[in-house]
Write a protein that holds these residues in place. Structure first.
Motif, PDB file in Angstrom:
ATOM      1  N   LEU A 120      42.731  30.738 -15.642  1.00 32.00           N
ATOM      2  CA  LEU A 120      40.667  31.613 -15.739  1.00 32.00           C
ATOM      3  C   LEU A 120      39.811  31.645 -14.518  1.00 32.00           C
ATOM      4  O   LEU A 120      39.101  32.252 -14.130  1.00 32.00           O
ATOM      5  N   GLN A 121      39.829  29.943 -14.511  1.00 35.80           N
ATOM      6  CA  GLN A 121      38.634  29.406 -13.167  1.00 35.80           C
ATOM      7  C   GLN A 121      39.029  30.181 -12.238  1.00 35.80           C
ATOM      8  O   GLN A 121      38.004  30.441 -11.433  1.00 35.80           O
TER       9      GLN A 121
ATOM     10  N   ARG B 214      34.306  29.760 -20.735  1.00 39.01           N
ATOM     11  CA  ARG B 214      35.182  30.683 -20.069  1.00 39.01           C
ATOM     12  C   ARG B 214      36.208  29.637 -21.594  1.00 39.01           C
ATOM     13  O   ARG B 214      37.168  30.861 -21.773  1.00 39.01           O
TER      14      ARG B 214
ATOM     15  N   GLN C 214      38.178  33.895 -11.021  1.00 35.68           N
ATOM     16  CA  GLN C 214      37.460  33.585 -11.159  1.00 35.68           C
ATOM     17  C   GLN C 214      36.628  33.414  -9.629  1.00 35.68           C
ATOM     18  O   GLN C 214      35.877  34.318  -8.734  1.00 35.68           O
TER      19      GLN C 214
ATOM     20  N   SER D  70      31.348  31.494 -14.066  1.00 32.55           N
ATOM     21  CA  SER D  70      31.235  31.514 -15.305  1.00 32.55           C
ATOM     22  C   SER D  70      30.716  29.489 -15.746  1.00 32.55           C
ATOM     23  O   SER D  70      31.545  29.262 -15.166  1.00 32.55           O
TER      24      SER D  70
ATOM     25  N   ARG E 204      40.258  37.255 -18.927  1.00 31.16           N
ATOM     26  CA  ARG E 204      39.576  38.240 -17.756  1.00 31.16           C
ATOM     27  C   ARG E 204      38.840  38.943 -18.408  1.00 31.16           C
ATOM     28  O   ARG E 204      37.313  39.023 -17.349  1.00 31.16           O
TER      29      ARG E 204
END
Lengths: 149, 62, 204, 222, 274
Positions: free
Chosen positions: C96-97, C112, C100, C107, C144
């Motif tokens: 996810l990180q 998250r 992004q 974020s 996401r």
């Protein structure tokens, strides 16, 4: 970032790359590097390089001696000012002849004899029938400028 | 200029080189011509087959 | 905020898939693309987000040609394809990180973790994705949607490998996005009962 | 705009380093190819010395080629490549970041290792420095060229062999100049010109080839 | 896609091209044959032996034309590739693809004839000098172009990737030339296009120019023929192509094809609108 800015960066980047490249290429050609050295340079060098190198010049008129029982041959390479003795064992190219251009690769022995392990004939770029060539040579005299190479 | 056909074919002693070069060029061009002509025939034949059976030709592409 | 398609024609190799497709999707609207296998749904969705080039016609997003979006308009669009874009070696949290980061979105760690929790991945945030099930990987990708600021979602078969609860969750999420003025283009072979009333595009 | 690229760089390096065997395979390949030369030619120091620059450079080119084969393949298979193409920053910069990550983790080790291998083949002193320097300037160009090939052959039948056919001919100038620089150094001749020209190739390749890579990737994704 | 409406672009329509080629090619074959016969006659029966190389130099009459054709065709290939990448004109890809095999053949022949010429004159079939090396690379680039084009399942995609390769190669070949030139140099200087005029006897020059003309025309004819076949096969489902295959393509059909109304294939009904 806008598309316009992107294009600007692109153009600037390309320009920077090309100008750096040009500078480097110019720098490279300032260092005078040659494919072969001339017999005069061999003579002038106080210290003969202990490496393979190439000598370019003309085969001196009347200097070619072939051994009867082997493919050994010796001749002198000249640039009209000084000349270097060369020995070679092997098949010479057809265009090898006295007064013509030649490049030899090899090492120089302590006695100052260049031992070639490769002989390359440089033929000139003129095509003409024998009679015409002779006529021109008679007109000009047989001295050919080494500068052509 | 040449003393008969034998002299011509001998090419001043360079027969192998000269005729080897010209022969390969002739062979290459000939082969290319034949291949292109064959491909052209094949494509035309396929298209004519297709136009006789238009339904089958559709959506078949090549 | 509109997504416009104008007389789109697409082909795949030698195959002409469709032509003359046009629509204008406004804020808060959902477009559902329907069609049999091979009718060009995926190709249409890839064309709508600018990955594929149409044989004819044009797609505009925020008034710009989709193949030449500026950075801001590009950021306003999120595409989820057949493949999850989830890396086996990374954990859901890292995935996810990274995702992004690649889009230049920001974020906090809490946001998250919260998104993963909501997507039903609570407890496996730190397990490399290769140990996760197909459905859990899909959820990692869908997480996401929770933290992306993009207004336009293009979702190709988002329900694949999801269980009933996850489907309900996703439908709720889409409805909320539409309420907030987002746009969604999606396609699915499964039933879409539970989604807000969509506009339907038939490809055949 | 810097942050996404930084993220990508970190991610790629950590991915490559986590799969440790990739780095090991490439480095081992490089070393093995070089050790084949003495075995094939014989251990005569003088002969080995003559072929050393060429041997190291050929090994580096082949190692670069086999490692680049997979530069985009994983990202393409799992859909990350689509996401990269749709990210806000230009695809050319993304591609550049990926090539940089690849070079840092797989190209740089070869450069660092090269003096040791050069020494094993009989090079000494300044020659080793020139060898490492020429690789430092040359291998990034190899990586950029190879990346174009990798992007072109994604998802194409017979990808790896095809890529070698497409890309190895384009490697020629780098190989000639790189090995040439070491050759000159071996005979105490000026080698700066060769290094300058290598630098010039790098300066041109750096802004232009990422555009070609991006173009090839867009064609593949289309 | 606004370019579609520019009038001159209608000549890029495969149907128009097909007809043009159909008219042109029947004249090209005899012209090429005529030049070749005249050139060979001049080369073998009028031009005298060279003062240095005797009769071996006669290889020049096919070596120089093939070498030129190889390079010229590569430039054309890259140019068509660029046109195809930028404007997506299908005809450019068809032409590029038709050029590649002839280019590869010419390059191969120039290497072959060069080797057979080098053997008696330089004493070696091959040296790694700039021209030979860059010509060899040129051959690899042609082969790479063809392989990449053929390897892709989607002809359009394959064409675009291959075009990109052709362009990169066009930039790289001069670099290769100079890098090798620099590293090793044995080849003779330029002998025809020199500022001080050609350094050749008139009869030799005449033979050479005739042979060059023959190769130009031959290459033109064969490339057009191959492009015709390629155009037909790509447009297999259109009305004009089927008419052309049967040998009765009418002007009306051609014009209809050129403006993009394709017969024989009913437009697919896309339900389309919401």
């Amino acid at each position: 970032m806008k598309k316009r800015h992107q294009r600007l960066f692109l153009v600037l980047g390309t320009l920077a790359g090309v100008s750096v490249a040009t500078a480097l290429v110019l720098n490279a050609f300032r260092d005078n590097m040659t494919f072969f050295i001339t017999p005069s340079e061999v003579q002038a060098k106080s210290e003969v390089p202990d490496r393979h190198f190439r000598i370019g010049g003309l085969v001196e008129e009347g200097s070619v001696e072939r051994a009867d029982d082997s493919t050994k041959v010796s001749f002198r390479v000249t640039d009209t000012e000084s000349s270097v003795p060369v020995t070679f064992e092997g098949i010479l190219p057809d265009l090898f002849s006295e007064g013509e251009g030649v490049v030899v690769e090899g090492e120089i022995s302590p006695e100052g004899v260049f031992q070639a392990d490769n002989v390359m004939a440089r033929h000139d770029a003129d095509y003409m029938p024998t009679a015409a060539k002779e006529a021109i040579e008679q007109a000009e005299g047989s001295a050919e400028a080494i500068g052509d190479y | 200029m040449w003393d008969g056909i034998g002299d011509f074919l001998a090419m001043g002693g360079y027969a192998l080189y000269v005729w080897g070069a010209f022969g390969m060029v002739a062979l290459g061009l000939l082969l290319e011509g034949i291949l292109v002509a064959r491909r052209r025939r094949q494509v035309r034949a396929r298209l004519q087959r297709q136009s006789r059976r238009p339904a089958a030709a559709r959506n078949q592409g090549e | 905020m509109t997504l416009e398609a104008e007389r789109l024609a697409c082909r795949r190799g030698e195959l002409h898939l469709f032509e003359g497709v046009g629509f204008a999707l406004a804020a808060g609207e959902l477009l559902f693309v329907r069609g049999r296998n091979g009718s060009g749904k995926t190709t249409l969705l890839r064309t709508l987000c600018g990955l594929s080039e149409p044989a004819r016609g044009q797609v505009r997003w925020l008034g710009q040609d989709i193949r030449r979006l500026d950075e801001r308009a590009q950021r306003q669009m999120l595409y989820l394809g057949h493949q999850d874009a989830v890396k086996d070696e990374l954990t859901p949290l890292e995935n996810l990180q990274v995702h992004q980061g690649l889009r230049g979105e920001r974020s906090t760690l809490d946001e998250r973790l919260d998104a993963l929790e909501q997507a039903g991945l609570g407890g496996c945030e730190e397990i490399p994705a290769r140990y996760l099930s197909q459905g859990q990987r899909r959820r990692t990708a869908l997480a996401r949607l929770l933290i992306s600021p993009a207004a336009l979602w293009v979702l190709d078969e988002p329900l694949t490998a999801l269980d009933r609860r996850a489907v309900a969750w996703l439908f709720g999420r889409i409805a909320e996005h539409l309420r907030r003025g987002g746009l969604v283009v999606t396609t699915s072979h499964q039933s879409i009962d539970g989604l807000p009333e969509p506009r339907i595009l038939e490809l055949d | 705009m810097v942050r996404p690229l930084w993220t990508l760089l970190q991610r790629d390096i950590s991915l490559i380093v986590t799969r440790r065997q990739d780095v090991l395979t490439v480095v081992a390949f490089f070393v093995i190819v070089i050790t084949l030369f003495p075995l094939a030619i014989g251990p005569e120091p003088e002969k080995l010395r003559t072929i050393a620059p060429g041997a190291v450079w050929v090994a580096a080119a082949l190692a670069s080629l086999i490692s680049l084969d997979r530069l985009f393949a994983d990202d393409w298979r799992d859909g990350t490549l689509e996401q990269l193409a749709l990210a806000p920053q230009p695809l050319a910069l993304t591609a550049l970041a990926k090539v940089l990550a690849h070079w840092l983790s797989l190209g740089l080790p070869l450069v660092i290792l090269s003096p040791a291998l050069g020494y094993a083949l009989g090079l000494q002193g300044i020659e080793l420095a020139v060898l490492a320097g020429s690789l430092l300037l040359g291998t990034p160009v190899l990586s950029l060229l190879g990346a174009v090939g990798a992007a072109m052959t994604l998802g194409v039948r017979g990808g790896g062999a095809l890529m070698a056919l497409l890309i190895l001919p384009l490697y020629v100038p780098v190989l000639i100049l790189g090995a040439g620089a070491v050759n000159e150094a071996m005979f105490a001749a000026p080698y700066q010109a060769h290094l300058s020209l290598l630098g010039a190739l790098l300066a041109v390749a750096l802004p232009l080839l990422p555009l070609a890579i991006a173009g090839a990737l867009r064609i593949t994704l289309d | 896609m606004t370019g579609r409406s520019i009038p001159w672009l209608k000549f890029t329509a495969p149907a128009n091209f097909y007809t043009l080629a159909q008219r042109l090619v029947p004249w090209l074959w005899p012209a090429a044959a005529l030049c070749a016969v005249a050139g060979l006659y001049m080369g073998f029966f009028v031009a005298p032996p060279d003062h240095q190389q005797g009769d071996a130099y006669r290889i020049l009459f096919i070596h120089v034309p093939t070498a030129w054709m190889g390079m010229l065709l590569y430039l054309l290939l890259a140019a068509y590739g660029a046109i195809f990448l930028v404007w997506r004109i299908k005809m450019a890809d068809i032409m590029a693809r038709a050029i590649a095999p002839t280019g590869a053949l010419m390059t191969f022949l120039s290497l072959w004839t060069g080797a057979l010429w080098g053997a008696p004159t330089w004493g070696t079939f091959w040296v790694w000098d700039a021209r030979l090396t860059s010509t060899l690379i040129l051959l690899f680039l042609f082969l790479g172009y063809m392989a990449l084009h053929a390897a892709s399942d989607d002809r359009e995609k394959g064409g675009r990737a291959a075009s990109l390769l052709a362009i990169i190669g066009a930039v790289n070949v001069p670099i290769i030339y100079f890098s090798v030139e620099w590293w090793y140099n044995l080849h003779q200087g330029v002998s025809v296009m020199r500022s001080d005029g050609p350094s050749m006897a008139d009869s030799m020059l005449a033979a050479l120019l005739l042979m060059i003309a023959a190769f130009w025309i031959y290459a033109g004819a064969i490339v057009l023929r191959r492009a015709q076949a390629e155009a037909l096969s790509r447009e297999a489902r259109t009305e004009w192509a089927q008419a052309a295959a049967a040998g009765r393509l009418t002007r009306e059909q051609r014009e209809r094809a050129a403006v993009g109304i394709e017969g024989n294939r009913p437009p697919l009904e896309s339900g389309g609108q919401t």
